[in-house]
Design a protein around this motif. Structure first.
Motif, mmCIF file in Angstrom:
data_model
loop_
_atom_site.group_PDB
_atom_site.id
_atom_site.type_symbol
_atom_site.label_atom_id
_atom_site.label_comp_id
_atom_site.label_asym_id
_atom_site.label_seq_id
_atom_site.Cartn_x
_atom_site.Cartn_y
_atom_site.Cartn_z
ATOM 1 N N GLY A 96 0.520 0.857 -11.056
ATOM 2 C CA GLY A 96 1.780 0.638 -10.366
ATOM 3 C C GLY A 96 2.153 1.849 -9.537
ATOM 4 N N GLY A 97 3.415 1.917 -9.191
ATOM 5 C CA GLY A 97 3.900 3.059 -8.447
ATOM 6 C C GLY A 97 3.463 3.057 -6.996
ATOM 7 N N VAL A 98 3.324 4.253 -6.456
ATOM 8 C CA VAL A 98 2.980 4.418 -5.048
ATOM 9 C C VAL A 98 1.601 3.838 -4.745
ATOM 10 N N THR A 99 0.679 3.969 -5.682
ATOM 11 C CA THR A 99 -0.681 3.469 -5.460
ATOM 12 C C THR A 99 -0.677 1.965 -5.249
ATOM 13 N N LEU A 100 0.056 1.238 -6.074
ATOM 14 C CA LEU A 100 0.121 -0.208 -5.935
ATOM 15 C C LEU A 100 0.824 -0.595 -4.638
ATOM 16 N N ALA A 101 1.902 0.100 -4.308
ATOM 17 C CA ALA A 101 2.602 -0.193 -3.059
ATOM 18 C C ALA A 101 1.689 0.016 -1.858
ATOM 19 N N PHE A 102 0.917 1.100 -1.870
ATOM 20 C CA PHE A 102 -0.010 1.355 -0.765
ATOM 21 C C PHE A 102 -1.082 0.279 -0.688
ATOM 22 N N ALA A 103 -1.561 -0.181 -1.846
ATOM 23 C CA ALA A 103 -2.587 -1.218 -1.860
ATOM 24 C C ALA A 103 -2.082 -2.493 -1.192
ATOM 25 N N PHE A 104 -0.850 -2.885 -1.481
ATOM 26 C CA PHE A 104 -0.289 -4.080 -0.852
ATOM 27 C C PHE A 104 -0.011 -3.850 0.627
ATOM 28 N N LEU A 105 0.425 -2.660 0.994
ATOM 29 C CA LEU A 105 0.651 -2.371 2.408
ATOM 30 C C LEU A 105 -0.659 -2.429 3.190
ATOM 31 N N ALA A 106 -1.719 -1.901 2.594
ATOM 32 C CA ALA A 106 -3.011 -1.914 3.279
ATOM 33 C C ALA A 106 -3.627 -3.309 3.317
ATOM 34 N N THR A 107 -3.198 -4.173 2.397
ATOM 35 C CA THR A 107 -3.784 -5.514 2.332
ATOM 36 C C THR A 107 -2.980 -6.540 3.121
ATOM 37 N N ILE A 108 -1.689 -6.668 2.806
ATOM 38 C CA ILE A 108 -0.866 -7.687 3.468
ATOM 39 C C ILE A 108 0.350 -7.080 4.150
ATOM 40 N N GLY A 109 0.306 -5.792 4.457
ATOM 41 C CA GLY A 109 1.382 -5.176 5.217
ATOM 42 C C GLY A 109 1.382 -5.648 6.661
ATOM 43 N N LEU A 110 2.262 -5.090 7.458
ATOM 44 C CA LEU A 110 2.348 -5.493 8.868
ATOM 45 C C LEU A 110 1.029 -5.282 9.597
ATOM 46 N N SER A 111 0.305 -4.227 9.216
ATOM 47 C CA SER A 111 -1.003 -3.960 9.823
ATOM 48 C C SER A 111 -2.122 -4.040 8.800
ATOM 49 N N GLY A 112 -1.882 -4.730 7.673
ATOM 50 C CA GLY A 112 -2.895 -4.870 6.649
ATOM 51 C C GLY A 112 -4.081 -5.690 7.127
ATOM 52 N N PHE A 113 -5.228 -5.488 6.506
ATOM 53 C CA PHE A 113 -6.441 -6.145 7.011
ATOM 54 C C PHE A 113 -6.376 -7.659 6.813
ATOM 55 N N VAL A 114 -5.731 -8.146 5.740
ATOM 56 C CA VAL A 114 -5.591 -9.592 5.569
ATOM 57 C C VAL A 114 -4.633 -10.158 6.610
ATOM 58 N N THR A 115 -3.532 -9.450 6.853
ATOM 59 C CA THR A 115 -2.569 -9.904 7.854
ATOM 60 C C THR A 115 -3.203 -9.980 9.236
ATOM 61 N N VAL A 116 -3.928 -8.944 9.606
ATOM 62 C CA VAL A 116 -4.570 -8.910 10.924
ATOM 63 C C VAL A 116 -5.659 -9.967 11.022
ATOM 64 N N TRP A 117 -6.447 -10.149 9.950
ATOM 65 C CA TRP A 117 -7.515 -11.149 9.976
ATOM 66 C C TRP A 117 -6.955 -12.556 10.143
ATOM 67 N N LEU A 118 -5.873 -12.860 9.431
ATOM 68 C CA LEU A 118 -5.261 -14.178 9.557
ATOM 69 C C LEU A 118 -4.719 -14.420 10.963
#
Length: 272
Positions: A96-118
């Protein structure tokens, strides 16, 4: 003695500081103004959102975690699948904590790779109706991530306590699968399931670092309101109000954990 020292430093002393500070005035002496401030609209809204966040993430995590735990309970006790999943659950429950928040930002954040791929391949915009990741729905999704493995850890022993002979006895008496789960296994597992859900609620209610890393503006939940009261440079003299909010959180968690203890005792009595 080492355990007592540990509990005193990290639990008893901070709780005493919170209780004393909640009734301390800015100029010294005892006052109830800080506790009365808990009735303000913005604080009540923060408690309401915190309770909603904790309840939804605990319920979703409990259901998904119980299903996963049941799948593990039916697997080989010393099999590779069970050992791998339980080990992963033990790690992810503390992720949890900052690490988990960063993981979600990098995945489905505004510029996350899943967001961009979709957006590039399927023309799907996850944030067409607003940036929900930084609001209550996003917090529910992120909190559920560590609630599911925690449920697996705390609920799996109860499932292991269900003896195969009970199902065989029900079937030999003509009972169906539905009757077995509603009249035998269900009532036996209900206290453990409810107790585990309460534990998940307390775990979510007291979480801070993940929300603090995701929500940069505003204070939608109580832990962030406490941070704002302790560190705000705009509204001064709110430190003791923050301690009063912390006292409110301590009371809520104490009630929840008290109920959890009662349910765990009943579970231990029935499945022991």
């Amino acid at each position: 003695m080492p355990f007592l020292a540990y509990v005193s430093i990290f639990l008893i002393i901070p709780t005493v500081v919170v209780v004393v500070g909640a009734f301390a005035g800015d100029g010294g002496g005892v006052t109830f103004a800080n506790v009365k401030a808990l009735g303000d609209g913005y604080i009540l809204d923060a408690f309401g959102r915190s309770i909603l966040l904790s309840a939804v993430s605990a319920l979703v995590g409990a259901i998904l975690g119980a299903l996963l735990a049941y799948a593990l309970a039916t697997a080989k006790p010393q099999g590779v699948l069970r050992r791998v999943v339980t080990s992963a659950a033990g790690v992810l429950a503390q992720f949890g904590g900052v690490t988990l928040a960063f993981a979600f930002l990098a995945t489905i954040g505004l510029s996350g790779f899943v967001t961009v791929w979709l957006q590039d391949h399927i023309n799907v915009d996850l944030y067409a109706n607003g940036v929900w990741l930084f609001e209550l729905p996003g917090l529910i999704l992120v909190y559920t991530y560590f609630q599911v493995p925690l449920m697996v850890i705390v609920f799996l022993p109860a499932l292991d306590g269900i003896r195969p002979q009970w199902r065989e006895a029900a079937e030999s008496l003509g009972g169906t699968t539905w009757q077995y789960w509603t009249r035998v296994a269900g009532p036996l597992l209900a206290p453990a399931f409810l107790g585990s859900t309460l534990l998940l609620f307390a775990n979510s209610f007291s979480a801070y670092a993940t929300a603090a890393a995701l929500v940069s503006q505003g204070s939608p939940i109580v832990p962030l309101q406490i941070r704002s009261a302790l560190t705000s440079e705009v509204v001064l003299g709110q430190q003791n109000v923050g301690k009063a909010m912390a006292l409110g959180m301590v009371i809520v968690v104490a009630v929840v954990m008290g109920l959890y203890t009662l349910l765990e005792r009943r579970t231990a009595k029935w499945l022991g």
